[in-house]
Scaffold this motif. Structure first.
Motif, mmCIF file in Angstrom:
data_model
loop_
_atom_site.group_PDB
_atom_site.id
_atom_site.type_symbol
_atom_site.label_atom_id
_atom_site.label_comp_id
_atom_site.label_asym_id
_atom_site.label_seq_id
_atom_site.Cartn_x
_atom_site.Cartn_y
_atom_site.Cartn_z
ATOM 1 N N ILE A 1 0.812 -0.955 0.210
ATOM 2 C CA ILE A 1 0.147 0.092 -0.006
ATOM 3 C C ILE A 1 0.995 1.384 -0.065
ATOM 4 N N THR B 1 -6.801 -4.682 3.973
ATOM 5 C CA THR B 1 -7.618 -3.950 4.922
ATOM 6 C C THR B 1 -7.040 -3.920 6.174
ATOM 7 N N PHE C 1 -2.508 6.047 3.261
ATOM 8 C CA PHE C 1 -2.616 5.586 4.580
ATOM 9 C C PHE C 1 -1.566 6.247 5.638
ATOM 10 N N GLU D 1 -3.943 -1.628 5.752
ATOM 11 C CA GLU D 1 -4.442 -0.225 5.629
ATOM 12 C C GLU D 1 -4.855 0.381 7.265
ATOM 13 N N ARG E 1 -10.618 4.754 4.091
ATOM 14 C CA ARG E 1 -9.604 4.999 5.317
ATOM 15 C C ARG E 1 -9.896 5.947 6.171
#
Length: 370
Positions: free
Chosen positions: A163, A288, A168, A291, A266
């Motif tokens: 990511i 996820t 993030f 994140e 987010r």
């Protein structure tokens, strides 16, 4: 380099996102990026970022897809990519047959990515028949080694999904405007300890486990509230009704909120006090969870699959024995009693994923001239 990636469609999902990320990295380094798919809503972004999209119906799991072998062969011969990178089973089979009709010395190099724990059969085996097979986690490496011994171990290359830490950032907080709108839409969330379960509404994601957990916690901790972030497909409407009935029967209507499909994931991850990963099957990666940790929200999840790999390296105190409801209760209780902090995430970056993938392309090309 000229690289052609193939996948069924470009609508949404991890495979699609990964394709766009590699396409963007290729263009940024001056290479030529081609993507073949049946199209979808991400095509505009792909083309805006400098790739060429070639539309071909390579998405259907049916015999009619065999009609696409010749058109695909023509596309490959017309564009002459150095590397063809297949990311899904139907495109992999069509590529397999297309390449057979091209003289060996004119064929591009073939790379595949195993994105999922596919059912083990001849149909899935095609994903392991390439010069190099990218596995998106160590769990996927093990899956390939266990089930497809015909794939030489030295040809399997583990490249974690990644990511963008800038998307993030650690310590991220939603805007005052977002908070205001959220409390307006969901007033029951204000002044609560929020437990978030992200993911679409399917039996795989562990919603029943969440409901049971909230039922146990609620008597002791009236301030807790669960938020389910993810929509239900039309085909899953009956399952969603089943969940809602279960929530009503347990008198938890005031304690669990379904917010539906969201594009502001987010914000929801940062807004929550804890994020849970309760899938009842191993996930190949667990983006996820990554994140959530990246923005600094603790994650508690079962010890299996890619999520376990992420937690063991980034937040081991969130890792609990798979399907152990008591361990889950105790871990959440600890976080309720003593707020935990998450260190800034420095692993699993998008830059690393792109760098390693492009490096692999270069290695495969150089092996031709070695």
């Amino acid at each position: 380099m000229k690289v052609m990636q193939l996948l069924p469609e470009l609508n949404s999902g991890g495979v699609e996102r990964g394709t766009l990320e590699i396409a963007r990295a290729l263009v940024a380094q001056g290479h030529t990026s081609l993507v073949v798919s049946n199209g979808g809503r991400m095509v505009n972004q792909l083309e805006a970022e400098g790739s060429t999209h070639l539309k071909l119906a390579i998405h259907k799991k049916s015999l009619s897809s065999l009609w696409q072998i010749r058109p695909l062969r023509q596309l490959i011969m017309q564009h002459q990519p150095d590397i063809v990178h297949v990311r899904s089973r139907v495109p992999a089979w069509l590529t397999h047959f297309s390449l057979k009709g091209i003289p060996a010395e004119k064929r591009p190099h073939l790379i595949s990515t195993v994105h999922g724990f596919y059912s083990v059969n001849r149909y899935s085996q095609i994903m392991t028949q390439a010069e190099k097979v990218i596995a998106v986690s160590d769990s996927v490496v093990k899956y390939i080694r266990d089930h497809y011994q015909n794939c030489p171990p030295e040809d399997i290359v583990r490249i974690y999904r990644g990511i963008d830490p800038a998307a993030f950032p650690h310590g991220y907080q939603p805007s005052a405007q977002w908070m205001q709108q959220t409390y307006q839409d969901f007033p029951e969330l204000e002044h609560k300890f929020l437990i978030c379960l992200p993911g679409r509404i399917t039996r795989l994601k562990g919603h029943e486990t969440l409901i049971d957990l909230i039922a146990k916690l609620k008597t002791q901790y009236p301030q807790i509230h669960a938020v389910v972030v993810g929509g239900a497909d039309v085909k899953k409407a009956a399952y969603l009704q089943e969940l809602e009935r279960n929530i009503r029967d347990k008198h938890l209507t005031e304690a669990i909120t379904f917010v539906g499909h969201r594009s502001d994931i987010r914000e929801w991850l940062a807004f929550s006090d804890i994020v849970l990963s309760l899938s009842n099957q191993a996930e190949t990666f667990g983006r996820t969870a990554l994140e959530a940790l990246s923005v600094g929200t603790p994650v508690i999840g079962w010890n299996r699959g890619g999520v376990a790999e992420i937690l063991s390296q980034l937040y081991p105190q969130g890792l609990i024995a798979a399907d152990d409801q008591v361990a889950l209760f105790n871990a959440v209780q600890l976080h309720l009693e003593i707020p935990q902090s998450v260190a800034p995430v420095e692993l699993f970056s998008l830059a690393d994923m792109c760098h390693q993938t492009l490096d692999l392309y270069q290695q495969v090309l150089q092996s031709k001239y070695a």
